[in-house]
Design a protein around this motif. Structure first.
Motif, PDB file in Angstrom:
ATOM      1  N   LEU A   1       0.850  -1.190   0.000  1.00 28.89           N
ATOM      2  CA  LEU A   1       0.000   0.000   0.000  1.00 28.89           C
ATOM      3  C   LEU A   1       0.886   1.240   0.000  1.00 28.89           C
ATOM      4  N   VAL A   2       0.268   2.379  -0.334  1.00 24.89           N
ATOM      5  CA  VAL A   2       1.021   3.645  -0.344  1.00 24.89           C
ATOM      6  C   VAL A   2       0.460   4.539   0.764  1.00 24.89           C
ATOM      7  N   LEU A   3       1.338   4.986   1.641  1.00 22.95           N
ATOM      8  CA  LEU A   3       0.930   5.838   2.760  1.00 22.95           C
ATOM      9  C   LEU A   3       1.108   7.310   2.377  1.00 22.95           C
ATOM     10  N   MET A   4       0.115   8.126   2.667  1.00 18.32           N
ATOM     11  CA  MET A   4       0.210   9.569   2.390  1.00 18.32           C
ATOM     12  C   MET A   4      -0.341  10.350   3.578  1.00 18.32           C
ATOM     13  N   PRO A   5       0.372  11.358   4.043  1.00 16.44           N
ATOM     14  CA  PRO A   5      -0.154  12.167   5.148  1.00 16.44           C
ATOM     15  C   PRO A   5      -1.509  12.773   4.768  1.00 16.44           C
ATOM     16  N   SER A   6      -2.500  12.634   5.631  1.00 14.33           N
ATOM     17  CA  SER A   6      -3.825  13.159   5.295  1.00 14.33           C
ATOM     18  C   SER A   6      -3.810  14.694   5.376  1.00 14.33           C
ATOM     19  N   GLY A   7      -4.599  15.296   4.519  1.00 12.76           N
ATOM     20  CA  GLY A   7      -4.735  16.760   4.512  1.00 12.76           C
ATOM     21  C   GLY A   7      -3.624  17.469   3.780  1.00 12.76           C
ATOM     22  N   LEU A   8      -2.641  16.715   3.277  1.00 13.14           N
ATOM     23  CA  LEU A   8      -1.500  17.333   2.588  1.00 13.14           C
ATOM     24  C   LEU A   8      -1.879  17.618   1.126  1.00 13.14           C
ATOM     25  N   ARG A   9      -1.547  18.825   0.683  1.00 12.54           N
ATOM     26  CA  ARG A   9      -1.792  19.182  -0.718  1.00 12.54           C
ATOM     27  C   ARG A   9      -0.490  19.682  -1.354  1.00 12.54           C
ATOM     28  N   PHE A  10      -0.416  19.543  -2.651  1.00 10.96           N
ATOM     29  CA  PHE A  10       0.735  20.062  -3.392  1.00 10.96           C
ATOM     30  C   PHE A  10       0.236  20.905  -4.562  1.00 10.96           C
TER      31      PHE A  10
ATOM     32  N   ALA B   1       1.985   4.406 -13.563  1.00 12.66           N
ATOM     33  CA  ALA B   1       3.046   3.380 -13.489  1.00 12.66           C
ATOM     34  C   ALA B   1       2.479   1.977 -13.669  1.00 12.66           C
ATOM     35  N   GLY B   2       1.155   1.886 -13.873  1.00 13.10           N
ATOM     36  CA  GLY B   2       0.524   0.574 -14.060  1.00 13.10           C
ATOM     37  C   GLY B   2       0.493  -0.257 -12.788  1.00 13.10           C
ATOM     38  N   LEU B   3       0.450   0.412 -11.632  1.00 11.91           N
ATOM     39  CA  LEU B   3       0.454  -0.294 -10.340  1.00 11.91           C
ATOM     40  C   LEU B   3      -0.911  -0.166  -9.682  1.00 11.91           C
ATOM     41  N   ARG B   4      -1.328  -1.233  -9.025  1.00 12.69           N
ATOM     42  CA  ARG B   4      -2.600  -1.185  -8.282  1.00 12.69           C
ATOM     43  C   ARG B   4      -2.278  -1.319  -6.796  1.00 12.69           C
ATOM     44  N   ARG B   5      -2.469  -0.240  -6.065  1.00 11.81           N
ATOM     45  CA  ARG B   5      -2.230  -0.244  -4.619  1.00 11.81           C
ATOM     46  C   ARG B   5      -3.256   0.684  -3.977  1.00 11.81           C
ATOM     47  N   PRO B   6      -3.734   0.339  -2.792  1.00 11.89           N
ATOM     48  CA  PRO B   6      -4.563   1.323  -2.077  1.00 11.89           C
ATOM     49  C   PRO B   6      -3.687   2.471  -1.554  1.00 11.89           C
ATOM     50  N   VAL B   7      -4.232   3.674  -1.590  1.00 14.93           N
ATOM     51  CA  VAL B   7      -3.533   4.822  -0.998  1.00 14.93           C
ATOM     52  C   VAL B   7      -4.185   5.093   0.362  1.00 14.93           C
ATOM     53  N   VAL B   8      -3.395   4.958   1.406  1.00 22.47           N
ATOM     54  CA  VAL B   8      -3.930   5.028   2.766  1.00 22.47           C
ATOM     55  C   VAL B   8      -3.513   6.343   3.422  1.00 22.47           C
ATOM     56  N   PRO B   9      -4.497   7.149   3.824  1.00 25.57           N
ATOM     57  CA  PRO B   9      -4.150   8.403   4.499  1.00 25.57           C
ATOM     58  C   PRO B   9      -3.682   8.157   5.926  1.00 25.57           C
ATOM     59  N   VAL B  10      -2.643   8.868   6.316  1.00 24.16           N
ATOM     60  CA  VAL B  10      -2.121   8.739   7.681  1.00 24.16           C
ATOM     61  C   VAL B  10      -2.144  10.125   8.316  1.00 24.16           C
ATOM     62  N   TRP B  11      -2.771  10.201   9.469  1.00 31.45           N
ATOM     63  CA  TRP B  11      -2.783  11.501  10.152  1.00 31.45           C
ATOM     64  C   TRP B  11      -1.501  11.635  10.957  1.00 31.45           C
ATOM     65  N   LEU B  12      -0.715  12.654  10.691  1.00 31.63           N
ATOM     66  CA  LEU B  12       0.554  12.845  11.390  1.00 31.63           C
ATOM     67  C   LEU B  12       0.472  14.099  12.257  1.00 31.63           C
ATOM     68  N   PRO B  13       0.916  13.979  13.521  1.00 32.07           N
ATOM     69  CA  PRO B  13       0.858  15.140  14.409  1.00 32.07           C
ATOM     70  C   PRO B  13       2.051  16.073  14.162  1.00 32.07           C
ATOM     71  N   GLY B  14       2.047  17.209  14.852  1.00 28.63           N
ATOM     72  CA  GLY B  14       3.234  18.078  14.843  1.00 28.63           C
ATOM     73  C   GLY B  14       3.032  19.341  14.030  1.00 28.63           C
ATOM     74  N   LYS B  15       3.922  20.297  14.348  1.00 31.05           N
ATOM     75  CA  LYS B  15       3.826  21.646  13.768  1.00 31.05           C
ATOM     76  C   LYS B  15       4.068  21.647  12.253  1.00 31.05           C
ATOM     77  N   ILE B  16       5.024  20.799  11.827  1.00 29.85           N
ATOM     78  CA  ILE B  16       5.375  20.794  10.399  1.00 29.85           C
ATOM     79  C   ILE B  16       4.155  20.406   9.573  1.00 29.85           C
ATOM     80  N   LEU B  17       3.524  19.284   9.957  1.00 31.96           N
ATOM     81  CA  LEU B  17       2.360  18.823   9.199  1.00 31.96           C
ATOM     82  C   LEU B  17       1.191  19.798   9.345  1.00 31.96           C
ATOM     83  N   ARG B  18       1.068  20.429  10.524  1.00 26.38           N
ATOM     84  CA  ARG B  18      -0.021  21.398  10.710  1.00 26.38           C
ATOM     85  C   ARG B  18       0.140  22.558   9.721  1.00 26.38           C
ATOM     86  N   ARG B  19       1.362  23.046   9.588  1.00 26.93           N
ATOM     87  CA  ARG B  19       1.603  24.169   8.665  1.00 26.93           C
ATOM     88  C   ARG B  19       1.361  23.745   7.209  1.00 26.93           C
ATOM     89  N   LEU B  20       1.783  22.508   6.921  1.00 21.51           N
ATOM     90  CA  LEU B  20       1.577  22.025   5.551  1.00 21.51           C
ATOM     91  C   LEU B  20       0.084  21.836   5.269  1.00 21.51           C
TER      92      LEU B  20
END
Ligand SMILES: NC(=O)c1ccc[n+]([C@@H]2O[C@H](COP(=O)([O-])OP(=O)(O)OC[C@H]3O[C@@H](n4cnc5c(N)ncnc54)[C@H](OP(=O)(O)O)[C@@H]3O)[C@@H](O)[C@H]2O)c1
Length: 258
Positions: A154-163, A209-228
């Protein structure tokens, strides 16, 4: 002032694109790298072996250059290498120094961002002619956040993160223009055309990339992620880049490089 333009980090993701575009415009280029030139590299540029960590080779790399596009980076600390470059540039003719920086470095307390903020300050106080451009993340980096996890189920991604990622060749084009103009100080930020959720971008990368994986949101604490999560890495009012993430993925997949 005549003389070549020195591209530090001219072998990296951004630096390679800067070198290619300068050469296309007929500008004399000197690439700085810690390594000798590869035998199969037949580009019409000069080469300077230099390690900014100790400064060996730095004066020779700077000799006679009219401008420096500073793309070399040390992810642990951009400050000491930039200070060394600035001190040598002051000794060797005072070329126009063009620095690539990152949107949000003054808001997100990542150590790397702090070091880039300090590097900006060193350049601003250097007495050299200078230009600083801040951009958002390149598409390459955003895709890599997913592709480095390709061996996981699976692929882990911080929840609420945007680019708001941007096409690196467009950033290179802007730097090439700036390096040939008058020193401009801090110029307006440059961001990509779309603000996208990180999970959505991960899904697009997997599909391309032709890959099948679930993308799982992970909530991460801390100031860095809050600002992001609050969008400190975005510049919606500076969405001047035109190349989309999907266009980038299609080009990479077409070249078999995803
Ligand atoms: N990636 C992004 O999303 C992004 C977004 C905004 C701004 N930026 C900024 O753009 C710049 C370039 O990023 P990038 O992603 O293109 O980096 P990159 O692909 O990792 O390239 C780094 C370059 O730095 C050179 N380098 C590293 N340590 C060095 C040292 N001690 N002495 C001399 N050269 C050294 C490397 O050259 P050799 O290995 O050949 O020595 C390499 O060419 C950085 O300042 C970064 O902060 C990046």
């Amino acid at each position: 002032m005549d003389g070549p333009i020195l591209v530090t980090g001219g072998t990296g993701t951004l630096g390679r694109a800067v070198v290619a575009q300068l050469l296309d415009e007929g500008v004399a280029v000197r690439v700085m790298s810690r390594r000798p030139r590869r035998a199969d590299d037949d580009r019409a540029c000069e080469w300077a072996v230099c390690d900014l960590a100790d400064g060996v080779g730095l004066d020779a790399a700077l000799a006679g250059v009219r401008a420096v596009v500073h793309c070399a980076t040390n992810i642990r600390d951009d400050t000491a290498t930039t200070r060394r470059l600035v001190e040598a540039a002051r000794r060797t003719g005072g070329p126009h120094l063009v620095y690539i920086s990152i949107v949000g470095i003054d808001e997100v307390p990542l150590p790397y961002y702090r070091s880039k903020l300090e590097a900006e300050r060193i350049i601003q106080g250097s007495g050299l002619p200078w230009t600083i451009l801040r951009t958002t993340q390149f598409h390459d980096l955003v895709a890599t956040l997913t592709t480095v996890q390709r061996r996981l189920p699976l692929v882990l991604m911080p929840s609420g993160l945007r680019f708001q990622s941007v096409e690196v060749t467009e950033v290179a084009g802007r730097l090439v223009g700036l390096s040939q103009g008058a020193p401009a100080g801090r110029v307006p930020d440059m961001a990509g055309p779309e603000v996208r959720d990180a999970r959505d971008l991960a899904g697009a990368t997997l599909r391309a990339a032709g890959l099948r994986r679930p993308v799982v949101p992970v909530w991460l604490p801390g100031k860095i992620l809050r600002r992001l999560r609050a969008g400190a890495n975005l510049a919606p009012d500076r969405a001047v880049g035109t190349g989309t993430f999907e266009q980038y993925l299609a080009a990479r997949a077409g070249a078999g490089r995803l």
